[in-house]
Write a protein that holds these residues in place. Structure first.
Motif, PDB file in Angstrom:
ATOM      1  N   LEU A  94      -1.326   2.821  -3.084  1.00  0.00           N
ATOM      2  CA  LEU A  94      -1.027   3.612  -1.902  1.00  0.00           C
ATOM      3  C   LEU A  94      -1.803   3.132  -0.683  1.00  0.00           C
ATOM      4  O   LEU A  94      -2.919   2.620  -0.795  1.00  0.00           O
ATOM      5  CB  LEU A  94      -1.288   5.095  -2.148  1.00  0.00           C
ATOM      6  N   ASN A  95      -1.152   3.255   0.459  1.00  0.00           N
ATOM      7  CA  ASN A  95      -1.815   3.109   1.751  1.00  0.00           C
ATOM      8  C   ASN A  95      -1.319   4.252   2.640  1.00  0.00           C
ATOM      9  O   ASN A  95      -0.707   5.189   2.138  1.00  0.00           O
ATOM     10  CB  ASN A  95      -1.567   1.717   2.361  1.00  0.00           C
ATOM     11  N   ARG A  96      -1.584   4.177   3.919  1.00  0.00           N
ATOM     12  CA  ARG A  96      -1.261   5.320   4.771  1.00  0.00           C
ATOM     13  C   ARG A  96       0.234   5.439   5.084  1.00  0.00           C
ATOM     14  O   ARG A  96       0.664   6.406   5.693  1.00  0.00           O
ATOM     15  CB  ARG A  96      -2.073   5.241   6.063  1.00  0.00           C
ATOM     16  N   GLN A  97       1.009   4.446   4.668  1.00  0.00           N
ATOM     17  CA  GLN A  97       2.445   4.482   4.907  1.00  0.00           C
ATOM     18  C   GLN A  97       3.254   4.729   3.635  1.00  0.00           C
ATOM     19  O   GLN A  97       4.230   5.475   3.635  1.00  0.00           O
ATOM     20  CB  GLN A  97       2.903   3.140   5.523  1.00  0.00           C
ATOM     21  N   ARG A  98       2.837   4.108   2.551  1.00  0.00           N
ATOM     22  CA  ARG A  98       3.645   4.101   1.342  1.00  0.00           C
ATOM     23  C   ARG A  98       2.813   4.434   0.103  1.00  0.00           C
ATOM     24  O   ARG A  98       1.594   4.199   0.056  1.00  0.00           O
ATOM     25  CB  ARG A  98       4.296   2.730   1.138  1.00  0.00           C
ATOM     26  N   LEU A  99       3.512   4.980  -0.895  1.00  0.00           N
ATOM     27  CA  LEU A  99       2.955   5.161  -2.227  1.00  0.00           C
ATOM     28  C   LEU A  99       3.933   4.512  -3.204  1.00  0.00           C
ATOM     29  O   LEU A  99       5.124   4.828  -3.185  1.00  0.00           O
ATOM     30  CB  LEU A  99       2.762   6.641  -2.560  1.00  0.00           C
ATOM     31  N   VAL A 100       3.434   3.591  -4.023  1.00  0.00           N
ATOM     32  CA  VAL A 100       4.274   2.834  -4.950  1.00  0.00           C
ATOM     33  C   VAL A 100       3.873   3.167  -6.373  1.00  0.00           C
ATOM     34  O   VAL A 100       2.698   3.077  -6.737  1.00  0.00           O
ATOM     35  CB  VAL A 100       4.157   1.315  -4.710  1.00  0.00           C
ATOM     36  N   VAL A 101       4.867   3.554  -7.173  1.00  0.00           N
ATOM     37  CA  VAL A 101       4.659   3.835  -8.592  1.00  0.00           C
ATOM     38  C   VAL A 101       5.234   2.669  -9.388  1.00  0.00           C
ATOM     39  O   VAL A 101       6.408   2.314  -9.223  1.00  0.00           O
ATOM     40  CB  VAL A 101       5.340   5.152  -9.008  1.00  0.00           C
ATOM     41  N   ASP A 111       7.781   7.351   0.614  1.00  0.00           N
ATOM     42  CA  ASP A 111       7.133   7.641   1.893  1.00  0.00           C
ATOM     43  C   ASP A 111       5.982   8.598   1.576  1.00  0.00           C
ATOM     44  O   ASP A 111       6.206   9.708   1.086  1.00  0.00           O
ATOM     45  CB  ASP A 111       8.127   8.291   2.855  1.00  0.00           C
ATOM     46  N   ILE A 112       4.762   8.187   1.861  1.00  0.00           N
ATOM     47  CA  ILE A 112       3.613   8.984   1.426  1.00  0.00           C
ATOM     48  C   ILE A 112       3.521  10.319   2.167  1.00  0.00           C
ATOM     49  O   ILE A 112       2.865  11.256   1.695  1.00  0.00           O
ATOM     50  CB  ILE A 112       2.302   8.181   1.585  1.00  0.00           C
ATOM     51  N   ARG A 113       4.204  10.443   3.305  1.00  0.00           N
ATOM     52  CA  ARG A 113       4.112  11.676   4.083  1.00  0.00           C
ATOM     53  C   ARG A 113       4.876  12.833   3.440  1.00  0.00           C
ATOM     54  O   ARG A 113       4.451  13.983   3.530  1.00  0.00           O
ATOM     55  CB  ARG A 113       4.626  11.424   5.503  1.00  0.00           C
ATOM     56  N   ASP A 114       5.999  12.538   2.781  1.00  0.00           N
ATOM     57  CA  ASP A 114       6.787  13.605   2.160  1.00  0.00           C
ATOM     58  C   ASP A 114       7.183  13.287   0.721  1.00  0.00           C
ATOM     59  O   ASP A 114       7.875  14.092   0.084  1.00  0.00           O
ATOM     60  CB  ASP A 114       8.039  13.899   2.986  1.00  0.00           C
ATOM     61  N   MET A 115       6.768  12.111   0.213  1.00  0.00           N
ATOM     62  CA  MET A 115       7.046  11.666  -1.161  1.00  0.00           C
ATOM     63  C   MET A 115       8.535  11.493  -1.443  1.00  0.00           C
ATOM     64  O   MET A 115       8.965  11.489  -2.598  1.00  0.00           O
ATOM     65  CB  MET A 115       6.411  12.610  -2.179  1.00  0.00           C
ATOM     66  N   ASN A 116       9.344  11.315  -0.411  1.00  0.00           N
ATOM     67  CA  ASN A 116      10.741  10.958  -0.615  1.00  0.00           C
ATOM     68  C   ASN A 116      10.842   9.525  -1.121  1.00  0.00           C
ATOM     69  O   ASN A 116      10.088   8.649  -0.682  1.00  0.00           O
ATOM     70  CB  ASN A 116      11.540  11.097   0.682  1.00  0.00           C
TER      71      ASN A 116
END
Length: 396
Positions: A94-101, A111-116
């Motif tokens: 994760l960074n401030r823009q994205r979260l990758v699983v 999108d790390i802001r809303d987890m869409n």
């Protein structure tokens, strides 16, 4: 310990286990010491945990729910999101823009802001170890992952534009570790042999430098990390030696007409029938080394600068932290500053090994931590030795 990770800038450390998890920050007063800032014994049996920089966001996976990702807010001490996937979660970046699983065969970009879910990458190959890397700067979100079963080829995917950027043939054998530089202009790679570490340009895929860790034995490279300024690259493995490489400008040494490449090709073609030869003559050896007190353990390394001095931090699978001071001018063997046990107990033991320690021969106990210096141990030992000599003289 089941899971250990530094945050994106190596300023703090999170450790998870079957008993819960603990967060540590680097002390700004006592160089070489980390201070526990958070402890949770409710969330148990953790197999994966990571933190977004110094924020309150923690991502975690438990052993009994390997396919479920939980996001937790530290200050509120509450779960704020839970997501389930079609398979075990092997890594979370994760960074401030994205979260990758990362799953065995998929990379799911949120999108790390809303987890869409923005995009799902079907992996070119199975990735049972969850090997991948995500750049950390705000304006980029580059994701690197293996793309070959037979060689060390990797792909770099832009998680902002959702486009494949480049494919790099890094090694002849499978990849074991990858890491982006802080500004994401370089990527470092190591293969499962662990003898050679290479640096590539992210934009062009050109090989910039090659470092040779050693030839005597193959090892498992467990972590690669750049310093924030991009001047140093740290590689830790399952051995007792941590290697520090210096990243410098190399003018024309990688051009096809250079004397080193010509000599390498000549020696390789003429001597391949006599001895095994791999790599190039212009591969650089390590600039500095840090000697761990114990080998044979999986290690995670970090590098951070405090008061304009870089320090190497290494945590092994027993949750033992060792901190080394790096000499940026001369390199060589790094000075061991301290060791600290971060096991999930009521106390953490901090041992300073610096000869310039201000405690100078005193045992200091406070705030649940025990500080022991080499001077105090030497003094106690000398006192008993003198007493023993007097006793032997009296008997004679």
């Amino acid at each position: 310990m089941d899971c250990i990770s530094f945050n994106q800038d190596c300023s703090n450390l999170v450790i998870g286990s079957k008993s819960g998890y603990q967060l540590y920050n680097l002390s700004q007063k006592d160089v070489g010491q980390v201070v526990r800032t958070h402890r949770n014994t409710v969330k148990k049996n953790l197999c994966l945990i990571t933190r977004l920089f110094n924020s309150s966001l923690i991502a975690m996976v438990t052993e009994d729910q390997r396919s479920t990702l939980k996001l937790r807010h530290l200050k509120k001490d509450a779960e704020i999101c839970e997501r389930s996937y079609r398979g075990n979660i092997l890594a979370v970046k994760l960074n401030r823009q994205r979260l990758v699983v990362c799953l065995t065969e998929f990379y799911i970009i949120h999108d790390i802001r809303d987890m869409n879910i923005l995009h799902t990458i079907t992996s070119p190959v199975r990735n049972p170890t969850g090997l991948c890397a995500l750049s950390v700067l705000n304006h980029s979100a580059l994701l690197a992952y293996p793309s070959s079963d037979d060689s060390g080829t990797l792909e770099i995917f832009d998680a902002l534009t959702l486009e494949l950027q480049i494919q790099i043939e890094a090694h002849s054998s499978k990849l074991a570790a990858v890491a982006f530089s802080h500004n994401a202009d370089m990527i470092a790679t190591a293969s499962c042999k662990g003898t050679v570490i290479r640096l590539f340009s992210v934009s062009t895929g050109e090989k910039l430098m090659e470092f040779r860790r050693g030839l005597r034995r193959c090892v498992t490279i467990s972590s690669l990390v750049f310093s924030k300024d991009g001047m140093f690259l740290v590689a830790s493995s399952n051995t007792e030696t941590v290697h520090v490489f210096k990243v410098t400008e190399r003018d024309n040494e990688n051009t096809s007409g250079s004397w080193a490449n010509y000599l390498t090709s000549t020696i390789t073609s003429s001597a391949s029938a006599l001895i095994p030869f791999s790599g190039s003559l212009n591969a650089w050896r390590n600039f500095a080394t840090a000697r761990l007190q114990e080998g044979g353990l999986c290690t995670t390394a970090g590098i951070v600068t405090l008061k304009n001095v870089p320090y190497i931090l290494v945590v092994n699978s027993n949750a033992e932290l060792q901190v080394f001071k790096l000499d940026v001018e001369n390199g060589g063997e790094c000075e061991l500053i301290s060791t600290q046990s971060l096991a999930f107990e009521e106390k953490e033991t901090y041992k300073s090994v610096s000869s310039s320690s201000s405690s100078s021969g005193k045992n200091i106990i406070g705030m649940g931590k025990t500080l022991i210096t080499l001077d105090s141990a030497w003094a106690i030992n000398s006192w008993w030795h003198g007493l023993l000599m007097i006793y032997i003289w009296w008997l004679s």
